[in-house]
Design an enzyme around this catalytic site. Structure first.
Site, mmCIF file in Angstrom:
data_model
loop_
_atom_site.group_PDB
_atom_site.id
_atom_site.type_symbol
_atom_site.label_atom_id
_atom_site.label_comp_id
_atom_site.label_asym_id
_atom_site.label_seq_id
_atom_site.Cartn_x
_atom_site.Cartn_y
_atom_site.Cartn_z
ATOM 1 N N SER A 1 -60.832 43.343 8.132
ATOM 2 C CA SER A 1 -61.992 43.073 8.973
ATOM 3 C C SER A 1 -61.636 43.338 10.422
ATOM 4 O O SER A 1 -60.469 43.258 10.818
ATOM 5 C CB SER A 1 -62.437 41.610 8.819
ATOM 6 O OG SER A 1 -63.356 41.243 9.821
ATOM 7 N N TYR B 1 -60.956 32.708 8.347
ATOM 8 C CA TYR B 1 -61.310 34.077 7.952
ATOM 9 C C TYR B 1 -60.470 35.093 8.731
ATOM 10 O O TYR B 1 -59.881 35.998 8.142
ATOM 11 C CB TYR B 1 -62.794 34.293 8.210
ATOM 12 C CG TYR B 1 -63.314 35.671 7.857
ATOM 13 C CD1 TYR B 1 -63.718 35.961 6.556
ATOM 14 C CD2 TYR B 1 -63.433 36.666 8.819
ATOM 15 C CE1 TYR B 1 -64.214 37.213 6.225
ATOM 16 C CE2 TYR B 1 -63.920 37.919 8.494
ATOM 17 C CZ TYR B 1 -64.306 38.186 7.201
ATOM 18 O OH TYR B 1 -64.795 39.426 6.872
#
Length: 259
Positions: free
Chosen positions: A149, A162
């Protein structure tokens, strides 16, 4: 066969996708189906898996699809699934894309919530790489793509677990690439920018945050999942036979933006 077909031939390739019912991975599954690949779809959300199968079958009726509605953080269950897949075929491509997020402020995060995100993101990649990737190493062939990401580095605000897990996935990807290159298995990561899901829109993306993201993205918009497909096919194909340990960024220029 045309030259381009030799570089990107996915006919009868066996593709395993974890988190297959998700916003990004479902589009990847559809793309491989259109190219004649056999799909092994893993996701704990039975409804999403069923929806994806129906969508694929409506477009490519003769698609070969195996569905496994399981938790990708469960080592024993993934081990059983790996055995089932090995009894059917040898895996050519593994895409690891399962995982959840949390939008809590850091001081409000409970340990259980932190662990849930880390397990769903990092542990699931560890488990599938160890088991399914391990079988690929034994077969001395294959391409693994771990979904990272843009939040891996620098970290994204309000996405603590995350961001930490995605940074770890990038690191693990490079580590495995080094170890498995001589075994014929390539390991790379895909780094998407902002491709918001409905959950993102509800829990993360108020107007102020959207304005910040768009103003920091040269293309001045969010990405469409279809815009990840060419990168996925590149990393999966023989055309990238000398590519391992790499991170392919598809973020509309977000990561190169300063002032």
């Amino acid at each position: 066969m045309q030259y381009i077909d030799k570089l990107f031939n996915f006919k009868n390739k066996n593709v395993v996708i974890t988190g297959a019912g998700g916003h990004l991975c479902s589009e990847m599954a559809l793309a491989f189906a259109k190219l004649g690949s056999n799909l092994f779809l893993i996701d704990k959300d039975t409804e999403k898996l069923g929806f994806l199968e129906n969508k694929v079958k409506s477009i490519i009726p003769k698609s070969i699809i195996y569905k496994f509605s399981v938790d990708t953080t469960n080592y024993e269950i993934i081990s059983e699934i790996n055995d089932k897949i090995n009894n059917i075929c040898k895996v050519d491509i593994l895409i690891n894309g399962s995982g959840i997020n949390s939008s809590k402020d850091f001081l409000d995060i409970e340990l259980a919530n932190w662990d849930d995100v880390i397990k769903s993101q990092l542990n699931s990649v560890f488990i599938s790489c160890k088991l399914i990737g391990g079988s690929m190493v034994q077969n001395k062939n294959g391409s693994i793509i771990n979904i990272s990401s843009t939040s891996a580095d620098p970290p994204l605000s309000r996405a603590y677990a995350y961001s930490a897990s995605k940074a770890a996935i990038t690191n693990l990807t490079k580590n495995l690439a080094r170890e498995w290159a001589m075994c014929g298995v390539r390991v790379n990561s895909l780094r998407p920018g902002f491709f918001p899901t409905e959950w993102n829109k509800k829990n993360f993306l108020d107007k102020k945050r959207i304005d910040k993201i768009i103003s920091h993205t040269p293309f001045q918009r969010f990405g469409d999942p279809k815009e990840l497909i060419s990168a996925v096919l590149y990393l999966s194909s023989d055309s990238s036979a000398f590519v391992t340990g790499s991170e392919v960024i598809v973020d509309g220029g977000f990561s190169c933006m300063t002032i």
